[in-house]
Motif scaffolding. Structure first.
Motif, short mmCIF file in Angstrom:
data_model
loop_
_atom_site.label_atom_id
_atom_site.label_comp_id
_atom_site.label_asym_id
_atom_site.label_seq_id
_atom_site.Cartn_x
_atom_site.Cartn_y
_atom_site.Cartn_z
N ALA A 98 0.83 -1.21 0.00
CA ALA A 98 0.00 0.00 0.00
C ALA A 98 0.86 1.26 0.00
CB ALA A 98 -0.92 -0.01 1.22
N GLU A 101 2.83 1.28 -3.68
CA GLU A 101 1.95 1.53 -4.83
C GLU A 101 1.27 2.89 -4.74
OE1 GLU A 101 -0.65 -1.85 -5.21
OE2 GLU A 101 0.86 -2.98 -6.34
N GLY A 102 1.02 3.34 -3.51
CA GLY A 102 0.41 4.66 -3.33
C GLY A 102 1.43 5.78 -3.30
N VAL A 104 3.16 6.76 -0.94
CA VAL A 104 2.79 7.54 0.25
C VAL A 104 4.06 8.08 0.91
CG1 VAL A 104 1.53 7.53 2.43
CG2 VAL A 104 0.82 6.00 0.57
#
Length: 206
Positions: A98, A101-102, A104
């Motif tokens: 997460a 892929e994000g 962040v």
């Protein structure tokens, strides 16, 4: 409790000069790794720090770093990150996915994804280059605090309240040790130094 603070202080004074050098530099070295991987794969050091932290449970440090780079490399080649096999729990791999892929990078969002008290602390220690009064409490640090010697599997789970209490005791121990040593030592440094010393002294349990 005083006995727990005393246990931390006692382990600090059992540490060798090498333990202290390693402990003081532990999070700075980890931050340098995060910066290097960040530049290599075009992401922020915060992102890498969080990926490392996500993949850290039940993972040895060198493998932890290798796993983080493996997933960052796979992402750079647009490969399926679900096919990666880091040496940690499946739900921790999903957190790393997460984050990657994000892409962040902001602090609050990363802590929100990490969620776990230990992984959030580990992220904070790495991402700030050790310049935080947060400290990471794993099984070894728990044993240092508790004055016990056990296998990691025998360390009891820590509630958020207990985790915060242990962190506070490390902060108090850091203040006391700083006064004795005549230099300012952060709780994260005391945690790292005593962690290194404990692992050296009780290496048969590692």
């Amino acid at each position: 409790m005083t006995q727990h603070i005393d246990s931390i202080i006692a382990m600090y004074f059992r540490s060798s000069k090498v333990d202290r050098v390693k402990g003081k530099g532990w999070y700075s070295n980890a931050y340098s790794i995060a910066c290097t991987l960040g530049k290599k794969y075009g992401v922020t050091s915060n992102t890498v720090s969080a990926v490392i932290s996500a993949l850290s449970p039940s993972n040895k440090w060198n493998r932890n770093v290798e796993d983080a780079e493996m997933m960052l490399r796979a992402n750079s080649y647009d490969l399926d990150l679900n096919e990666c096999k880091p040496s940690t729990y499946g739900n921790q791999k999903l957190k790393a996915i997460a984050i990657i892929e994000g892409n962040v990078s902001d602090d609050d969002s990363l802590k929100g994804i990490l969620n776990g008290q230990k992984t959030k602390s580990f992220y904070a220690n790495i991402s700030t280059n050790g310049k935080t009064d947060d400290c990471t409490i794993d099984g070894h640090s728990y044993n240092v605090w508790n004055g016990t010697v056990t296998n990691l599997n025998d360390v009891p789970g820590m509630t958020p309240k207990t985790y915060r209490m242990i962190q506070d005791d490390y902060r108090t121990a850091a203040k006391i040790i700083s006064e004795i040593e005549g230099e300012t030592l952060k709780a994260s440094e005391i945690q790292a130094i005593t962690w290194v010393a404990y692992r050296r002294i009780h290496k048969n349990l590692i």
